[in-house]
Structure formats: C-alpha cells, structure tokens
Design a protein around this motif. Structure first.
Motif, PDB file in Angstrom:
ATOM      1  N   HIS A   4      44.679  44.433  38.450  1.00  0.00           N
ATOM      2  CA  HIS A   4      45.002  43.992  39.642  1.00  0.00           C
ATOM      3  C   HIS A   4      43.607  43.624  40.030  1.00  0.00           C
ATOM      4  CE1 HIS A   4      45.839  44.503  43.896  1.00  0.00           C
ATOM      5  NE2 HIS A   4      44.942  45.713  44.039  1.00  0.00           N
ATOM      6  N   HIS A   5      42.606  44.328  40.012  1.00  0.00           N
ATOM      7  CA  HIS A   5      41.169  44.228  40.645  1.00  0.00           C
ATOM      8  C   HIS A   5      40.657  42.943  40.116  1.00  0.00           C
ATOM      9  CE1 HIS A   5      40.515  47.864  42.847  1.00  0.00           C
ATOM     10  NE2 HIS A   5      40.978  48.449  41.703  1.00  0.00           N
ATOM     11  N   ILE A   6      40.855  42.645  38.769  1.00  0.00           N
ATOM     12  CA  ILE A   6      40.299  41.292  38.161  1.00  0.00           C
ATOM     13  C   ILE A   6      41.036  40.177  38.842  1.00  0.00           C
ATOM     14  CG2 ILE A   6      40.473  39.905  36.064  1.00  0.00           C
ATOM     15  CD1 ILE A   6      40.075  42.329  34.364  1.00  0.00           C
ATOM     16  N   LYS A   7      42.408  40.323  39.259  1.00  0.00           N
ATOM     17  CA  LYS A   7      42.828  39.013  39.783  1.00  0.00           C
ATOM     18  C   LYS A   7      42.335  38.615  41.378  1.00  0.00           C
ATOM     19  CE  LYS A   7      47.405  39.371  38.051  1.00  0.00           C
ATOM     20  NZ  LYS A   7      49.007  39.830  38.317  1.00  0.00           N
ATOM     21  N   LYS A   8      41.489  39.828  41.909  1.00  0.00           N
ATOM     22  CA  LYS A   8      40.848  39.780  43.058  1.00  0.00           C
ATOM     23  C   LYS A   8      39.506  39.110  43.070  1.00  0.00           C
ATOM     24  CE  LYS A   8      41.470  43.674  44.915  1.00  0.00           C
ATOM     25  NZ  LYS A   8      41.384  44.812  45.949  1.00  0.00           N
ATOM     26  N   LYS A  29      34.422  40.026  26.292  1.00  0.00           N
ATOM     27  CA  LYS A  29      34.609  38.671  26.965  1.00  0.00           C
ATOM     28  C   LYS A  29      34.691  38.874  28.409  1.00  0.00           C
ATOM     29  CE  LYS A  29      37.114  34.457  26.346  1.00  0.00           C
ATOM     30  NZ  LYS A  29      37.810  34.311  27.656  1.00  0.00           N
ATOM     31  N   THR A  30      35.665  39.800  28.833  1.00  0.00           N
ATOM     32  CA  THR A  30      36.142  39.804  30.391  1.00  0.00           C
ATOM     33  C   THR A  30      35.043  40.509  30.905  1.00  0.00           C
ATOM     34  OG1 THR A  30      38.601  40.036  29.512  1.00  0.00           O
ATOM     35  CG2 THR A  30      37.842  40.689  32.060  1.00  0.00           C
ATOM     36  N   LEU A  31      34.284  41.259  30.406  1.00  0.00           N
ATOM     37  CA  LEU A  31      33.218  41.839  31.024  1.00  0.00           C
ATOM     38  C   LEU A  31      32.198  40.901  31.394  1.00  0.00           C
ATOM     39  CD1 LEU A  31      31.813  44.860  32.349  1.00  0.00           C
ATOM     40  CD2 LEU A  31      30.753  44.901  30.108  1.00  0.00           C
ATOM     41  N   ILE A  32      31.821  40.238  30.608  1.00  0.00           N
ATOM     42  CA  ILE A  32      30.776  39.047  30.756  1.00  0.00           C
ATOM     43  C   ILE A  32      31.220  38.211  31.717  1.00  0.00           C
ATOM     44  CG2 ILE A  32      29.751  36.927  29.724  1.00  0.00           C
ATOM     45  CD1 ILE A  32      29.945  38.521  26.808  1.00  0.00           C
ATOM     46  N   GLU A  33      32.495  37.881  31.897  1.00  0.00           N
ATOM     47  CA  GLU A  33      33.013  36.777  33.000  1.00  0.00           C
ATOM     48  C   GLU A  33      33.021  37.374  34.378  1.00  0.00           C
ATOM     49  OE1 GLU A  33      36.785  35.963  31.662  1.00  0.00           O
ATOM     50  OE2 GLU A  33      36.514  34.417  29.855  1.00  0.00           O
ATOM     51  N   VAL A  34      33.164  38.919  34.354  1.00  0.00           N
ATOM     52  CA  VAL A  34      33.530  39.683  35.874  1.00  0.00           C
ATOM     53  C   VAL A  34      31.896  39.839  36.032  1.00  0.00           C
ATOM     54  CG1 VAL A  34      33.654  41.678  36.611  1.00  0.00           C
ATOM     55  CG2 VAL A  34      35.527  40.633  35.320  1.00  0.00           C
ATOM     56  N   VAL A  35      30.824  40.279  35.211  1.00  0.00           N
ATOM     57  CA  VAL A  35      29.725  40.402  35.909  1.00  0.00           C
ATOM     58  C   VAL A  35      28.999  39.268  35.980  1.00  0.00           C
ATOM     59  CG1 VAL A  35      27.476  41.311  34.985  1.00  0.00           C
ATOM     60  CG2 VAL A  35      29.461  42.687  34.479  1.00  0.00           C
ATOM     61  N   HIS A  36      29.094  38.272  35.222  1.00  0.00           N
ATOM     62  CA  HIS A  36      28.471  36.829  35.613  1.00  0.00           C
ATOM     63  C   HIS A  36      28.937  36.186  36.874  1.00  0.00           C
ATOM     64  CE1 HIS A  36      26.499  36.411  31.286  1.00  0.00           C
ATOM     65  NE2 HIS A  36      25.670  37.326  32.095  1.00  0.00           N
TER      66      HIS A  36
END
Length: 266
Positions: free
Chosen positions: A255-259, A103-110
C-alpha cells in the motif's frame, strides 16, 4: 567532522539498552562531532528524543557543537541489513515495515533522494549481505549502493578488512560505526567527513561527493553472547523471525509503495 555512523537507542531498537541522551553525552566526551541514529526499521528513538527536547523547552538544534542525524537500519528479506539515510524531513512509512527485497529498497530510497549501503556486509550471517544468495550471485548490485560500512566494531578484523576491500574495489565511500546497543560500545568506531555536516542533506551530499576521508575504530572483545549469535539456531531463528514479520507486513508495505509517486522531492 567525526561521526559514529551506526548507533541504536533503547526507545527505537528492541535489542538496545542505552538512551539516546546518554550516547550523545558519551560521544561528546570522546570529542565526536555527531552521530547517525540507525534504529532497526524505526525512527522511534530519535522522534522520542525530539519530543522530549520540545517538551522540556531545551530546543537543541544542529547548529550547536554536536549533530544528531536520522537514519534507519533496514531489514530486507533477501540481503540482510542496510543503513538508509533519507533527506531532511522525509520519513517513509515503508522503511518502518521490514521485509522489502533489496531491489525494491534501492528503488524506494533512491526514488526519494536518499542513500543506502550494506551494514557489516561480511559480519553476522543472519543479517549480513554477503551471506545471502541474492548478493553472492549478483555482486554487481554493489554498484547501486552509495556507500559500504567498511568498519563495524561488532565484527571481526577479517570481516572489516574484506568489507574495506569491497568498498575500494567498487570505489564506494567506506563508513565506520560502533553499532552500539549498550553504553560500553558507544564511540568504538568513527567516520571522518570533510566539510560541515549539519543535516541529513549535508551528509547525503558529502557521500555523493566522496568526502568521507577515513573510518576505523576498535573491534570488540569476543564474548559468549557474540559467539552465540553465530550459532545455527540463532542464525536460522532470526531469519525465520525476520521473514515471518516481513510477510505479515506485506499488504501494508505494498500500500505504501503504491503511494511512492507522492514522495516529496529532496
């Protein structure tokens, strides 16, 4: 154009034995137009190749006959392996830290303009989406993928047949890749794409526009090594390894996702 859409390099994948330069030579000899480098959770292989190009003064570019594109095979914690293709010049540190949920991967990539799809969805149990409860209990998640690897030369004819049917059912482009970690397997699978593909942006547009016209190849002959990877100890040993590393990387990943709001527009 004819591409091998799933390739590993010695510099980028711990289980690969072939340098990227050798894969390029072999694919050129087989009349491929390009390849997608998909090392495990890493851009090291293609970065090292680019540095070598610059240091040697050869400065090869993708306006030549053969195109080398940049991808990643990402290890999720709950849904197996995914092929990820980001826009040109977008390199996310978080994609180099295994263990995100699908789920997080989809959000990050898209969220950063990229595309993704399950690698060998009915293949090796340790790393294939359909052998994870997350996907089996939520098949509607296939609607959120941009493509499906419908042919992988590592997997059985039956696994590839079902993967192709899933792609057709959800009306997703079906791509093919050799998943080559060794010289003998380079070019054993292909993807044909209509139009000129010279960059990651071109490839992303072609996937979105459903310009993949065919995929296929040759299934590898079964070996003792290939049978070994389906053994109980191999499957659960890899899952333990993957989950342990994923947990180790959790603070840095968060940390990286917050950015992610700083992610450049494609």
């Amino acid at each position: 154009m004819k591409f091998d859409m799933h390739c590993h390099t010695k510099a980028g994948s711990i289980d690969a034995k072939i340098p990227l330069e050798q894969s390029i030579r072999l694919l050129k000899s087989q009349e491929f137009d390009g390849m997608l480098v998909t090392d495990h959770d890493s851009y090291r292989g293609i970065r090292q190749w680019k540095e070598q190009q610059q240091n040697s003064g050869s400065h090869e570019k993708n306006d030549d006959a053969f195109v080398v594109l940049e991808g990643i095979e990402y290890d999720t914690k709950d849904a197996g392996h995914f092929l990820v293709i980001m826009p040109d010049h977008v390199y996310l540190e978080v994609l180099q830290l295994r263990g995100m949920s699908v789920k997080t991967l989809i959000e990050v990539v898209h969220g950063c303009g990229g595309i993704l799809g399950p690698a060998h969805p009915f293949g090796t149990r340790a790393s294939s989406a359909m052998f994870y409860k997350k996907i089996r209990q939520n098949p509607e998640i296939f609607q959120e993928f941009d493509f499906i690897e419908g042919f992988n030369s590592c997997e059985s004819k039956e696994a590839n047949r079902i993967a192709g049917k899933i792609a057709n059912y959800y009306q997703k482009p079906s791509i093919g890749g050799s998943d080559a970690h060794e010289e003998a397997y380079v070019g054993m699978a292909f993807t044909e794409i209509q139009g000129s593909i010279r960059s990651n942006n071109d490839l992303i547009a072609a996937i979105h526009e459903q310009r993949v016209t065919a995929c296929g190849g040759t299934v590898r002959t079964a070996t003792a090594k290939s049978r070994h990877k389906e053994a109980f100890y191999s499957v659960w040993g890899f899952k333990f390894y993957n989950r342990s590393l994923g947990l180790l990387f959790t603070p840095l990943r968060k940390h990286h996702i917050k950015k992610m709001s700083l992610c450049p527009s494609p």
